[in-house]
Design a protein around this motif. Structure first.
Motif, PDB file in Angstrom:
ATOM      1  N   SER A 115       1.006  -1.561   0.022  1.00  0.00           N
ATOM      2  CA  SER A 115      -0.264   0.070   0.371  1.00  0.00           C
ATOM      3  C   SER A 115       0.977   1.511  -0.400  1.00  0.00           C
ATOM      4  CB  SER A 115      -0.635   0.111   1.519  1.00  0.00           C
ATOM      5  OG  SER A 115      -0.105  -0.012   1.846  1.00  0.00           O
ATOM      6  N   THR A 116       2.091   0.812   0.073  1.00  0.00           N
ATOM      7  CA  THR A 116       2.785   2.478   0.245  1.00  0.00           C
ATOM      8  C   THR A 116       4.205   2.499  -1.306  1.00  0.00           C
ATOM      9  OG1 THR A 116       4.981   0.887   1.684  1.00  0.00           O
ATOM     10  CG2 THR A 116       2.860   1.953   3.074  1.00  0.00           C
ATOM     11  N   LEU A 117       3.821   1.635  -1.864  1.00  0.00           N
ATOM     12  CA  LEU A 117       4.608   1.968  -3.175  1.00  0.00           C
ATOM     13  C   LEU A 117       4.577   2.664  -4.190  1.00  0.00           C
ATOM     14  CD1 LEU A 117       4.331  -1.991  -4.141  1.00  0.00           C
ATOM     15  CD2 LEU A 117       6.374  -0.731  -2.721  1.00  0.00           C
ATOM     16  N   LEU A 118       2.992   3.660  -3.758  1.00  0.00           N
ATOM     17  CA  LEU A 118       3.227   4.289  -4.840  1.00  0.00           C
ATOM     18  C   LEU A 118       3.298   5.999  -4.221  1.00  0.00           C
ATOM     19  CD1 LEU A 118       0.133   3.011  -7.630  1.00  0.00           C
ATOM     20  CD2 LEU A 118       2.247   3.352  -8.025  1.00  0.00           C
ATOM     21  N   ASN A 119       3.496   6.027  -2.828  1.00  0.00           N
ATOM     22  CA  ASN A 119       3.511   6.706  -1.630  1.00  0.00           C
ATOM     23  C   ASN A 119       1.996   7.947  -2.064  1.00  0.00           C
ATOM     24  OD1 ASN A 119       5.288   8.742  -0.495  1.00  0.00           O
ATOM     25  ND2 ASN A 119       5.707   9.451  -2.293  1.00  0.00           N
ATOM     26  N   PRO A 120       1.621   7.493  -1.338  1.00  0.00           N
ATOM     27  CA  PRO A 120       0.335   7.749  -1.344  1.00  0.00           C
ATOM     28  C   PRO A 120      -0.343   8.643  -0.200  1.00  0.00           C
ATOM     29  CG  PRO A 120      -0.032   5.961   0.834  1.00  0.00           C
ATOM     30  CD  PRO A 120       1.686   6.032  -0.938  1.00  0.00           C
ATOM     31  N   LYS A 121      -0.982   9.599  -0.524  1.00  0.00           N
ATOM     32  CA  LYS A 121      -1.139  10.941   0.394  1.00  0.00           C
ATOM     33  C   LYS A 121      -1.441  10.856   1.654  1.00  0.00           C
ATOM     34  CE  LYS A 121      -0.924  14.680  -2.998  1.00  0.00           C
ATOM     35  NZ  LYS A 121       0.503  14.831  -3.132  1.00  0.00           N
ATOM     36  N   LEU A 122      -2.791   9.283   1.428  1.00  0.00           N
ATOM     37  CA  LEU A 122      -3.605   8.695   2.646  1.00  0.00           C
ATOM     38  C   LEU A 122      -3.812   7.236   2.856  1.00  0.00           C
ATOM     39  CD1 LEU A 122      -5.515   9.316   5.894  1.00  0.00           C
ATOM     40  CD2 LEU A 122      -6.849   9.772   3.846  1.00  0.00           C
TER      41      LEU A 122
END
Length: 164
Positions: free
Chosen positions: A10-17
């Motif tokens: 879930s963090t691979l695409l550098n999420p905003k939230l």
């Protein structure tokens, strides 16, 4: 292991939230700790810009949150920086939650932990006024009205007639 893998993906695409809903439920204590450390690591390494952690585990959010927002039966009860919620809670429900946490290093062989008496209200339909009032040790007549969610000091808001 699956939960930790999903968190990393879930963090691979550098999420905003990042929304973590009951991320430690049904996990043993050591795995819960690993998940908490992973979430803190995501925050500390700026892998996510912000996180919302939805949980019933106050000790989990205490490890990773800057701010805690406490809800009861779908209504806001209290919001403050983490240390303020743990050290100086104002809402009776928040106080009961913090009081129900076991203390580290304390033997409970001859002593029982106490819970919050009663049960949560039915939300079909929700009761009028403060939804915690039937379980609240300081409830009074005015609690039949919904208290406003007001800032009582900078960064600390509460919905309780007795808190101001």
């Amino acid at each position: 292991m699956k939960q930790r893998m999903v968190m990393v993906i879930s963090t691979l695409l550098n999420p905003k939230l990042l929304v973590a809903d009951e991320v430690t439920s049904a996990l043993d204590v050591s795995t819960q700790r690993a998940v908490a450390l992973a979430l803190a690591g995501f925050r500390d390494r700026d892998l996510v810009h912000a996180m919302i952690v939805i949980t019933h585990d106050v000790s989990l959010v205490y490890q990773i949150a800057d701010t805690i927002l406490v809800m009861y039966a779908g209504k806001l009860a209290e919001k403050a920086p983490t240390d303020v919620i743990v050290e100086r809670p104002l809402h009776p429900y928040t106080r009961a939650l913090i009081a129900a946490l076991p203390e580290v290093g304390v033997q409970y062989a001859g002593k029982r932990l106490t819970g919050i008496p009663g049960g949560p209200p039915s939300l079909r339909p929700p009761p009028p006024g403060c939804r915690f009032r039937d379980r609240c040790p300081v409830a009074f007549d005015r609690c039949a009205e919904q208290p406003p969610f007001v800032e009582v000091e900078p960064g600390h808001s509460v919905a309780c007639w007795r808190a101001s």
